[in-house]
Design a protein around this motif. Sequence first.
Motif, PDB file in Angstrom:
ATOM      1  N   ALA A 144       0.828  -1.204   0.000  1.00 48.29           N
ATOM      2  CA  ALA A 144       0.000   0.000   0.000  1.00 48.29           C
ATOM      3  C   ALA A 144       0.862   1.253   0.000  1.00 48.29           C
ATOM      4  N   ALA A 145       1.985   1.211   0.726  1.00 46.71           N
ATOM      5  CA  ALA A 145       2.892   2.360   0.742  1.00 46.71           C
ATOM      6  C   ALA A 145       3.489   2.592  -0.640  1.00 46.71           C
ATOM      7  N   ALA A 146       3.879   1.512  -1.312  1.00 43.93           N
ATOM      8  CA  ALA A 146       4.443   1.640  -2.655  1.00 43.93           C
ATOM      9  C   ALA A 146       3.407   2.168  -3.634  1.00 43.93           C
ATOM     10  N   ALA A 147       2.164   1.695  -3.502  1.00 45.86           N
ATOM     11  CA  ALA A 147       1.098   2.170  -4.390  1.00 45.86           C
ATOM     12  C   ALA A 147       0.859   3.663  -4.198  1.00 45.86           C
ATOM     13  N   ALA A 148       0.834   4.108  -2.940  1.00 48.57           N
ATOM     14  CA  ALA A 148       0.619   5.530  -2.667  1.00 48.57           C
ATOM     15  C   ALA A 148       1.766   6.369  -3.216  1.00 48.57           C
ATOM     16  N   ALA A 149       3.003   5.878  -3.036  1.00 43.35           N
ATOM     17  CA  ALA A 149       4.167   6.612  -3.537  1.00 43.35           C
ATOM     18  C   ALA A 149       4.159   6.692  -5.059  1.00 43.35           C
ATOM     19  N   ALA A 150       3.755   5.605  -5.715  1.00 44.95           N
ATOM     20  CA  ALA A 150       3.714   5.603  -7.177  1.00 44.95           C
ATOM     21  C   ALA A 150       2.626   6.527  -7.704  1.00 44.95           C
TER      22      ALA A 150
END
Length: 290
Positions: free
Chosen positions: A139-145
């Motif tokens: 979820a953190a990676a998705a938000a950052a992307a």
Amino acid sequence: MGEQVLAVIGGSGLYEIEGLGGAGWQEVTTPWGAPSDAILTGELGGLRLAFLPRHGRGHVHAPTDIPYRANIDALKQLGATHVLSVSACGSFREEMGPGHFVIPDQFIDRTVNREKSFFSGGCVAHVSMAHPTCRALGAAAAAAARAAGVTVHEGGTYLAMEGPQFSSLAESRMYRDHWGCDVVGMTNMPEAKLAREAELHYATVAMVTDYDSWHPDHGEVDVTEIIRTLTANSANAREMIARMPGELTSDCAQSCDRALDNAVLTAPERRDPDLVARLETVAGRVLTPR
């Protein structure tokens, strides 16, 4: 949880991250051999970061030949708590187009020629792979992307094939139509399994480069087009990584860092001491009395 350290495993273009302070390459030795390359370490936005070129600088390791066990051991030696795997993939879904990022939450492992576990005869352990990725890290990676302007798809099944050849048309259709897979790649297995054994929070960012060979309007995989799309994806991936310090959280409900609780089955007196010594970095928490 103590200090969080993010490790990124990815392509050669991803380590040119603006703002990475105190950057330097470190050589690491492991009981499983040498990792793919030296590891770039530094600090980004107050977060310690380690970057490992999966194929080595200059792309010298084929997918089957990547020293997966050494890579995971080396990253944990450097203090990694989270591993973000960034890799190219083909898409089986029209809506998951080239240039999009997919955050898979399931894998099907079709690799056959790779060492898939740190454990073996002399010290046997079984970890759960029912949910093979860390939801919080994904979820953190998705938000950052998304903050970097990338179209992101959360969830899906990643088919890991042996390679180095791409899929036949029949395989591509089978993976898509009968197995329900969403993307295909060559490198995330056994990487995800080993990260789980090492009690690391692990997530994949699969960067779509093509539609594999199933798509009637795109035909067979064109390596030239893949490279062009990969180049375009690299800038987005670097921007995503640069935003990870603001998104990374310690809120993991899956207890990824306790994956070996009750996993080791071999009685203490029957464990191979040489293997136990090799397992110190990845499994010392449960094998070595403190």
